[in-house]
Motif scaffolding. Structure first.
Motif: not given
Length: 469
Positions: A348-362
Motif C-alpha cells: 500500500e505504501a509503495a502504491g501511495v508513493f507511486l501515485a503521489t509521484q505520478t500525480k506530481a509529474i502530471a
C-alpha cells in the motif's frame, strides 16, 4: 527492606508529572477575534524571518510576501503540523526505549516451623527481559522514518498555507473599478439611445438591446461586489485572521501585474530536482521505508524474546540463590498474520508513493502546457487593448473635431473598458496557471516572494535513508 523502599522512592521522584491545560472555546474565540496585522508579535516574527529590524510597522501595503508571513505566523494548520511532528519525534524515543526489569518481593510464613527455626521466608527476584533478533533496531528505524515523514508533512503544510494565500489574494484581485466604468458608459449610451428613440431615429429592438446590456452589467456589478466580499473573507481565512483585520489594511496586488516569460521557467533539470524535493513525495518515500522496517520487525517477532530471572531468598535462616530462564514457545503460530499485514501495508505504501509521484509529474506537465497558452492569450489581449486605445484616441479626436457624434465616442470608450476587462481576465488566467505550476514544484516563481530562510523551510533536502530526524 528499608533500603528497598528508599530505592523505590528515588525512582519515583524522577518521574514526570501531569499538568492540565484545559481549552476554553470562548477564550480561544475571543483571542482569534482580537488578532490584527499590526500585532507586535507579528512584527517580531517578520523581523526574525528577514533577519533584520523593520524601519516602520505596520507596512504601508500588505503584498503577497507580507501576507504570507502573516499566515505563517497565525495559521492554525501549522500548529497542528508541528504538533504531529513532535508526536512522531517522541515516538522515536518510545521505540528506542529498552524494557524495564521487573522486581518481585515475596514473604512467606511457615506455621509448622520448629522452635529452633525461623518461620519466615524472604524472597527477592528480578526479571530481566531481553529482546532478540534486532526488534528494537527495527522498531527504532520505523519510528525514525515516521518522524521524517511527519517533518516532511510539516513542510507540506507550510507550502499549503503559502499557496492558500496566493490563491485567495489572486481571487480577491479588484475588478469592480472597470465594471463600474463599463456600467457608467453603458448607462450614458442607453440614455442617448433613448433620446434618439424618442425623436424617431432609433428602432425599438436597438433600444431594447442596449437596455438588456445595461441590466446585465448591473447584475455583473452586484455579483462582483458579492464575490469580492467572499474573496476577502477567504483571504482572511488563508492568513488566519478575522475579516475585520483586513478591512483597514491596504492590500497590494502588484505581484500579479508582471508576467513571467516562458523562457524564465525552470528547466527540465530544475524540474527534476524539484520533484526530488517535493515534501509530499519525500513523506511518501519515508512512509514506505517505515513500512519496510515494520515488516522486518514482524519477521523478527517470529523469534521469541528471552527473560532471565535471578533471585535471592532467605529461607528459615538459609540463603538461597536461583536463576530462571523463560521464553515463549512458537508452537501455535509463528506470527504469520502480522507478517502478512505488514507486507500488505508495504504494498500500500509503495502504491501511495507511486501515485503521489505520478500525480506530481502530471501536475508539472499540465501547468507548463497551460502556462504557455495562457501567456500567448494574454499577449493577444494586450495587443488588442493597445489597438483599442489607439482607436479610442482617434474617436476622441474625431468627436472634438465635430466629425462624429458623442455616441461613437462613448461606444469607443466602452470597447476600451471591455478590452481592459479581457486583458485582466487573461492576466488572471496567467497568474492562476503560474500558481498551479508553483504548487506542482512546491516553490515560488517569478521573483523573491519569501525570505530565504522561509524558502529553505518550504523546500526540504532530498530524502536520505540514513538521515536522522
Amino acid at each position: 527492606m528499608k533500603q528497598l523502599l528508599m530505592l523505590l522512592a528515588a525512582l519515583l521522584a524522577g518521574c514526570a508529572s501531569y499538568t492540565p491545560k484545559p481549552l476554553d472555546p470562548a477564550v480561544q474565540g475571543s483571542a482569534f477575534g482580537a488578532r490584527s496585522l499590526d500585532a507586535p508579535e507579528l512584527k517580531q516574527f517578520v523581523e526574525r524571518s528577514y533577519g533584520h529590524e523593520l524601519s516602520s510597522w505596520p507596512p504601508k501595503a500588505w503584498d503577497r510576501s507580507m501576507l504570507t508571513l502573516a499566515a505563517l505566523h497565525f495559521h492554525p494548520d501549522l500548529d497542528t503540523a508541528r504538533a504531529r511532528s513532535q508526536l512522531a519525534q517522541a515516538g522515536v524515543v518510545t521505540a528506542g526505549a529498552r524494557p524495564n526489569p521487573t522486581l518481585g518481593v515475596s514473604l512467606q510464613h511457615n506455621a509448622d516451623a520448629s522452635v529452633d527455626q525461623s518461620p519466615w521466608t524472604y524472597g527477592l527476584g528480578i526479571d530481566l527481559p531481553i529482546e532478540t533478533a534486532g526488534k528494537r533496531t527495527y522498531r527504532s528505524e520505523r519510528a525514525r522514518h515516521l518522524a521524517l515523514a511527519a517533518r516532511f508533512r510539516e513542510n507540506e503544510a507550510l507550502w499549503q498555507v503559502i499557496s492558500g494565500v496566493r490563491t485567495s489574494l489572486l481571487a480577491a484581485y479588484p475588478t469592480d473599478v472597470l465594471i463600474r466604468r463599463q456600467h457608467g458608459l453603458q448607462a450614458e449610451i442607453t440614455h442617448l439611445l433613448e433620446r434618439r428613440f424618442a425623436a424617431g431615429y432609433l428602432s425599438q429592438p436597438e433600444l431594447t438591446q442596449a437596455r438588456i446590456t445595461l441590466n446585465q452589467i448591473t447584475l455583473t456589478l452586484a455579483a462582483n461586489q458579492k464575490q469580492r466580499a467572499e474573496n476577502m473573507a477567504r483571504l482572511a481565512a488563508a492568513v488566519g485572521v478575522p475579516v475585520k483585520a483586513l478591512e483597514t489594511a491596504a492590500i497590494s496586488f502588484e505581484s500579479f501585474e508582471q508576467v513571467v516569460p516562458v523562457s524564465a521557467l525552470p528547466s527540465d533539470a530544475m524540474q527534476r530536482e524539484a520533484m526530488r524535493s517535493r515534501p509530499d513525495i519525500l513523506a511518501s518515500l519515508a512512509e514506505y521505508e517505515a513500512s519496510q522496517s515494520a515488516l522486518q520487525l514482524e519477521v523478527a517477532k517470529q523469534y521469541p524474546d528471552i527473560s532471565i530471572g535471578p533471585g535471592y531468598s532467605w529461607d528459615a535462616g538459609a540463603v538461597k540463590w536461583s536463576l530462571g530462564l523463560s521464553l515463549t514457545l512458537p508452537l501455535l503460530n509463528r506470527n504469520e498474520g502480522p507478517i502478512a499485514e505488514a507486507e500488505a501495508h508495504r504494498k500500500e505504501a509503495a502504491g501511495v508513493f507511486l501515485a503521489t509521484q505520478t500525480k506530481a509529474i502530471a501536475e508539472v506537465e499540465l501547468a507548463l502546457a497551460g502556462y504557455g497558452h495562457a501567456v500567448r492569450l494574454f499577449h493577444i489581449a494586450d495587443a488588442l487593448l493597445r489597438d483599442q486605445n489607439k482607436a479610442e484616441r482617434a474617436a476622441a479626436a474625431s468627436f472634438k473635431a465635430g466629425e462624429s457624434d458623442r455616441l461613437a465616442w462613448l461606444s469607443s470608450r466602452y470597447e476600451t473598458v471591455t478590452a481592459e476587462l479581457a486583458r485582466l481576465s487573461a492576466l488572471s488566467q496567467v497568474q492562476l496557471t503560474l500558481g498551479q505550476l508553483e504548487d506542482a514544484l512546491r516553490r515560488p516563481l517569478g521573483g523573491n516572494v519569501l525570505p530565504a530562510a522561509v524558502e529553505q523551510a518550504v523546500t526540504p533536502k532530498p530524502f536520505n535513508n540514513r538521515e536522522q530526524p
